[in-house]
Design a protein around this motif. Structure first.
Motif, PDB file in Angstrom:
ATOM      1  N   ILE A  74       0.841  -1.203   0.000  1.00  0.00           N
ATOM      2  CA  ILE A  74       0.000   0.000   0.000  1.00  0.00           C
ATOM      3  C   ILE A  74       0.876   1.254   0.000  1.00  0.00           C
ATOM      4  CG2 ILE A  74      -1.699   1.328   1.312  1.00  0.00           C
ATOM      5  CD1 ILE A  74      -2.709  -1.391   2.416  1.00  0.00           C
ATOM      6  N   GLY A  75       1.900   1.259   0.844  1.00  0.00           N
ATOM      7  CA  GLY A  75       2.791   2.406   0.918  1.00  0.00           C
ATOM      8  C   GLY A  75       3.532   2.658  -0.386  1.00  0.00           C
ATOM      9  N   ALA A  76       3.998   1.591  -1.036  1.00  0.00           N
ATOM     10  CA  ALA A  76       4.711   1.747  -2.296  1.00  0.00           C
ATOM     11  C   ALA A  76       3.791   2.289  -3.388  1.00  0.00           C
ATOM     12  CB  ALA A  76       5.314   0.409  -2.725  1.00  0.00           C
ATOM     13  N   ALA A  77       2.539   1.809  -3.423  1.00  0.00           N
ATOM     14  CA  ALA A  77       1.591   2.308  -4.422  1.00  0.00           C
ATOM     15  C   ALA A  77       1.285   3.781  -4.195  1.00  0.00           C
ATOM     16  CB  ALA A  77       0.315   1.476  -4.391  1.00  0.00           C
ATOM     17  N   LEU A  78       1.101   4.168  -2.939  1.00  0.00           N
ATOM     18  CA  LEU A  78       0.840   5.576  -2.633  1.00  0.00           C
ATOM     19  C   LEU A  78       2.060   6.439  -2.948  1.00  0.00           C
ATOM     20  CD1 LEU A  78      -1.135   5.247   0.744  1.00  0.00           C
ATOM     21  CD2 LEU A  78      -2.045   5.809  -1.534  1.00  0.00           C
ATOM     22  N   ALA A  82       2.107   9.630  -5.441  1.00  0.00           N
ATOM     23  CA  ALA A  82       2.632  10.945  -5.059  1.00  0.00           C
ATOM     24  C   ALA A  82       3.814  11.344  -5.936  1.00  0.00           C
ATOM     25  CB  ALA A  82       3.043  10.929  -3.588  1.00  0.00           C
ATOM     26  N   GLY A  83       4.706  10.387  -6.214  1.00  0.00           N
ATOM     27  CA  GLY A  83       5.887  10.690  -7.012  1.00  0.00           C
ATOM     28  C   GLY A  83       5.554  11.123  -8.425  1.00  0.00           C
ATOM     29  N   THR A  84       4.668  10.386  -9.093  1.00  0.00           N
ATOM     30  CA  THR A  84       4.305  10.750 -10.465  1.00  0.00           C
ATOM     31  C   THR A  84       3.481  12.038 -10.505  1.00  0.00           C
ATOM     32  OG1 THR A  84       2.487   9.144 -10.256  1.00  0.00           O
ATOM     33  CG2 THR A  84       4.438   8.451 -11.494  1.00  0.00           C
ATOM     34  N   ALA A  85       2.625  12.256  -9.500  1.00  0.00           N
ATOM     35  CA  ALA A  85       1.843  13.499  -9.460  1.00  0.00           C
ATOM     36  C   ALA A  85       2.756  14.709  -9.279  1.00  0.00           C
ATOM     37  CB  ALA A  85       0.817  13.437  -8.331  1.00  0.00           C
ATOM     38  N   ALA A 158      -0.828  14.397 -27.632  1.00  0.00           N
ATOM     39  CA  ALA A 158      -2.016  15.252 -27.593  1.00  0.00           C
ATOM     40  C   ALA A 158      -2.000  16.255 -26.444  1.00  0.00           C
ATOM     41  CB  ALA A 158      -3.271  14.377 -27.502  1.00  0.00           C
ATOM     42  N   HIS A 159      -1.440  15.842 -25.275  1.00  0.00           N
ATOM     43  CA  HIS A 159      -1.599  16.692 -24.086  1.00  0.00           C
ATOM     44  C   HIS A 159      -0.296  16.991 -23.347  1.00  0.00           C
ATOM     45  CE1 HIS A 159      -5.937  16.285 -24.474  1.00  0.00           C
ATOM     46  NE2 HIS A 159      -5.793  14.977 -24.552  1.00  0.00           N
ATOM     47  N   GLY A 160       0.797  16.313 -23.661  1.00  0.00           N
ATOM     48  CA  GLY A 160       2.058  16.610 -23.007  1.00  0.00           C
ATOM     49  C   GLY A 160       2.351  15.706 -21.815  1.00  0.00           C
ATOM     50  N   PHE A 161       3.506  15.973 -21.181  1.00  0.00           N
ATOM     51  CA  PHE A 161       3.983  15.116 -20.097  1.00  0.00           C
ATOM     52  C   PHE A 161       3.107  15.176 -18.855  1.00  0.00           C
ATOM     53  CE2 PHE A 161       7.930  15.820 -22.530  1.00  0.00           C
ATOM     54  CZ  PHE A 161       8.310  14.499 -22.722  1.00  0.00           C
ATOM     55  N   GLY A 162       2.479  16.316 -18.611  1.00  0.00           N
ATOM     56  CA  GLY A 162       1.635  16.439 -17.427  1.00  0.00           C
ATOM     57  C   GLY A 162       0.524  15.405 -17.394  1.00  0.00           C
ATOM     58  N   TRP A 163      -0.068  15.150 -18.536  1.00  0.00           N
ATOM     59  CA  TRP A 163      -1.146  14.164 -18.609  1.00  0.00           C
ATOM     60  C   TRP A 163      -0.626  12.740 -18.421  1.00  0.00           C
ATOM     61  CZ3 TRP A 163      -6.543  14.056 -19.860  1.00  0.00           C
ATOM     62  CH2 TRP A 163      -7.152  15.318 -19.817  1.00  0.00           C
ATOM     63  N   THR A 164       0.503  12.409 -19.037  1.00  0.00           N
ATOM     64  CA  THR A 164       1.013  11.037 -18.911  1.00  0.00           C
ATOM     65  C   THR A 164       1.385  10.732 -17.463  1.00  0.00           C
ATOM     66  OG1 THR A 164       3.246  11.777 -19.532  1.00  0.00           O
ATOM     67  CG2 THR A 164       1.844  10.925 -21.288  1.00  0.00           C
ATOM     68  N   TYR A 165       2.052  11.674 -16.800  1.00  0.00           N
ATOM     69  CA  TYR A 165       2.410  11.452 -15.397  1.00  0.00           C
ATOM     70  C   TYR A 165       1.164  11.501 -14.504  1.00  0.00           C
ATOM     71  CZ  TYR A 165       7.452  11.358 -16.015  1.00  0.00           C
ATOM     72  OH  TYR A 165       8.722  10.992 -16.360  1.00  0.00           O
ATOM     73  N   GLY A 166       0.202  12.337 -14.851  1.00  0.00           N
ATOM     74  CA  GLY A 166      -1.036  12.385 -14.089  1.00  0.00           C
ATOM     75  C   GLY A 166      -1.823  11.095 -14.187  1.00  0.00           C
ATOM     76  N   LEU A 167      -1.901  10.513 -15.379  1.00  0.00           N
ATOM     77  CA  LEU A 167      -2.586   9.229 -15.549  1.00  0.00           C
ATOM     78  C   LEU A 167      -1.856   8.113 -14.803  1.00  0.00           C
ATOM     79  CD1 LEU A 167      -3.640   9.410 -19.310  1.00  0.00           C
ATOM     80  CD2 LEU A 167      -5.144   9.428 -17.316  1.00  0.00           C
ATOM     81  N   ALA A 168      -0.518   8.172 -14.813  1.00  0.00           N
ATOM     82  CA  ALA A 168       0.252   7.176 -14.055  1.00  0.00           C
ATOM     83  C   ALA A 168      -0.059   7.286 -12.570  1.00  0.00           C
ATOM     84  CB  ALA A 168       1.747   7.363 -14.303  1.00  0.00           C
ATOM     85  N   ALA A 169      -0.184   8.518 -12.063  1.00  0.00           N
ATOM     86  CA  ALA A 169      -0.537   8.719 -10.649  1.00  0.00           C
ATOM     87  C   ALA A 169      -1.910   8.129 -10.340  1.00  0.00           C
ATOM     88  CB  ALA A 169      -0.513  10.210 -10.317  1.00  0.00           C
ATOM     89  N   ALA A 170      -2.853   8.333 -11.255  1.00  0.00           N
ATOM     90  CA  ALA A 170      -4.197   7.775 -11.053  1.00  0.00           C
ATOM     91  C   ALA A 170      -4.160   6.250 -11.029  1.00  0.00           C
ATOM     92  CB  ALA A 170      -5.125   8.263 -12.157  1.00  0.00           C
ATOM     93  N   LEU A 171      -3.338   5.645 -11.872  1.00  0.00           N
ATOM     94  CA  LEU A 171      -3.212   4.185 -11.901  1.00  0.00           C
ATOM     95  C   LEU A 171      -2.596   3.666 -10.609  1.00  0.00           C
ATOM     96  CD1 LEU A 171      -2.069   3.742 -15.604  1.00  0.00           C
ATOM     97  CD2 LEU A 171      -4.173   2.825 -14.604  1.00  0.00           C
ATOM     98  N   TYR A 172      -1.590   4.361 -10.095  1.00  0.00           N
ATOM     99  CA  TYR A 172      -1.002   3.962  -8.808  1.00  0.00           C
ATOM    100  C   TYR A 172      -2.043   4.047  -7.685  1.00  0.00           C
ATOM    101  CZ  TYR A 172       3.964   3.538 -10.080  1.00  0.00           C
ATOM    102  OH  TYR A 172       5.165   3.117 -10.583  1.00  0.00           O
ATOM    103  N   LEU A 173      -2.857   5.107  -7.699  1.00  0.00           N
ATOM    104  CA  LEU A 173      -3.906   5.227  -6.689  1.00  0.00           C
ATOM    105  C   LEU A 173      -4.914   4.088  -6.799  1.00  0.00           C
ATOM    106  CD1 LEU A 173      -4.749   9.053  -6.500  1.00  0.00           C
ATOM    107  CD2 LEU A 173      -3.835   7.596  -4.671  1.00  0.00           C
TER     108      LEU A 173
END
Length: 406
Positions: A74-78, A82-85, A158-173
């Motif tokens: 759980i801690g690693a996923a969180l 946080a890291g990707t966000a 289409a949207h830049g690095f912010g979106w790719t890292y943001g989607l990765a953060a959502a997947l980790y959550l």
């Protein structure tokens, strides 16, 4: 087994997608997103895996010492979320580096600790099929990497690095939520099983583990350099196109998934060590072919051999070392998975040499690495006579079929 592994399977897919969204484009992000120069980019790409190796090792030791593996997942996923966000928000090189060596490095432990958790689950109910279960989960992670990078490329364009890292953060959550809801705490093994496993573990000497891990590291370094150099080797030395280089790597990726499943099923009949031995030998054969190849189609045909390498050293090696260290699944899995970031560090100067002297040299060096890996694996078997006797005695005690043979 399917019912017990289904929650883990979904988590592996989610984690695989999260890492595949950002991993292939890290160098591009450093250059275009943070405007880092060549020296800063190189330093980042060296420091990041080193920090990941160190933190994963510490977490692996902690997970074997205390019954906190579920909490660590759980801690690693969180931490990954946080890291990707934060990486999506920061525009400063040093801030991103600080996040990478802390939160992102902690998130790297999610991969080995998931395998260690799976090992505990399988050992409770179906120890004879543990290798197959681990191989199947490794296949799902690979499948996520087949679809993740192309999808991330579309989002990035289409949207830049912010979106790719943001989607990765959502997947980790999402992965953290799945762990909280679906993964129970795994109880300690039964007394009888622990006695047998301790008997086996006591016979494994550190020098044996060192030789095995060194063998896997050498072969994994060759596989890493193979991917790094393939496009330039095809275009510069063979006169092919980038599209043909992509075809070569795509054929290998397509063969890996069914091969991992098939080899995982074979582990119930054939000793895992023997299958890994065949895989390393295939690495020697593959690079022997590539180093003298004059046609792209020769490379395409040879990908069956390279897929065998990845399906054994990249997948079965996890369950193999877990069986050698049954009382320490977290540390065992971390030792194997850390061979990949270490191989990235080792492959970097070799790629520089190939860039200077020609990319065919890369495959000559890869051939030497695979031969070294084969020698080290053979040597590890010769160092294990006492272990073989202990394993045989333990099998007689438990009434089980021998799991491994030197």
């Amino acid at each position: 087994m399917l019912r017990r592994l289904l929650p883990l399977a979904l988590i592996f897919i989610v984690v695989g997608l999260a890492t595949s969204f950002v991993g292939p484009y890290l160098a591009l992000f450093l250059a275009d997103g943070l405007h880092a120069g060549p020296l800063a980019t190189t330093a980042f790409l060296v420091v990041a895996p080193i920090s990941g190796v160190a933190i994963s090792w510490l977490i692996g030791r902690a997970s074997d010492r205390w019954p906190i593996r579920r909490q660590l997942l759980i801690g690693a996923a969180l931490a990954g979320a946080a890291g990707t966000a934060l990486t999506a928000l920061f525009q400063n090189y040093w801030a991103v580096l600080a996040v990478t060596v802390s939160l992102t490095a902690v998130a790297g432990a999610l991969f080995p600790q998931s395998f260690a958790y799976a090992r505990q689950v399988l050992q409770q109910r179906e120890p004879g099929r543990a290798a197959f279960g681990i191989s199947a989960l490794r296949t799902l992670f690979s499948a996520a990497w087949v679809g993740g990078p192309p999808l991330a490329a579309i989002v990035l364009a289409a949207h830049g690095f912010g979106w790719t890292y943001g989607l990765a953060a959502a997947l980790y959550l999402l992965g953290a939520l799945m762990i909280v809801l679906w993964l129970p705490r795994v109880p300690q093994p039964a007394v009888g099983t622990a006695e047998v496993e301790t008997h086996r573990a006591a016979a494994v000497r550190p020098i044996t583990l060192f030789l095995i891990i060194a063998s896997f590291t050498a072969v994994t370094t060759a596989s890493t350099l193979n991917v790094q150099a393939m496009s330039l080797f095809v275009s510069d030395d063979l006169g092919g196109s980038i599209r043909q280089a992509g075809l070569v790597l795509g054929v290998c990726a397509a063969l890996e998934i069914p091969m991992m499943l098939a080899l995982g099923a074979l582990t119930t009949r054939i000793p895992v060590r023997r299958l890994i031995f065949v895989g390393v030998a295939c690495g020697v054969a593959y690079h022997s072919i590539v180093v003298v190849a004059t046609s792209v189609w020769v490379l395409v045909a040879a990908q069956a051999l390279q897929a065998m390498v990845i399906s054994t050293v990249g997948a079965l090696s996890i369950s193999y070392v877990q069986d050698l260290m049954p009382d320490h699944p977290g540390r065992a899995t971390t030792m194997v998975t850390n061979t990949f970031p270490i191989s990235q560090i080792l492959a970097a100067p070799l790629f520089g040499l190939a860039q200077h002297f020609g990319f065919r040299l890369a495959y000559g060096m890869n051939l030497g690495l695979c031969v070294l890996g084969l020698i080290l694996l053979i040597a590890s078997g010769r160092m294990r006579p006492a272990e073989a006797e202990a394993e045989s005695a333990a099998d007689q005690f438990s009434g089980a079929e021998p799991a491994y043979h030197p």
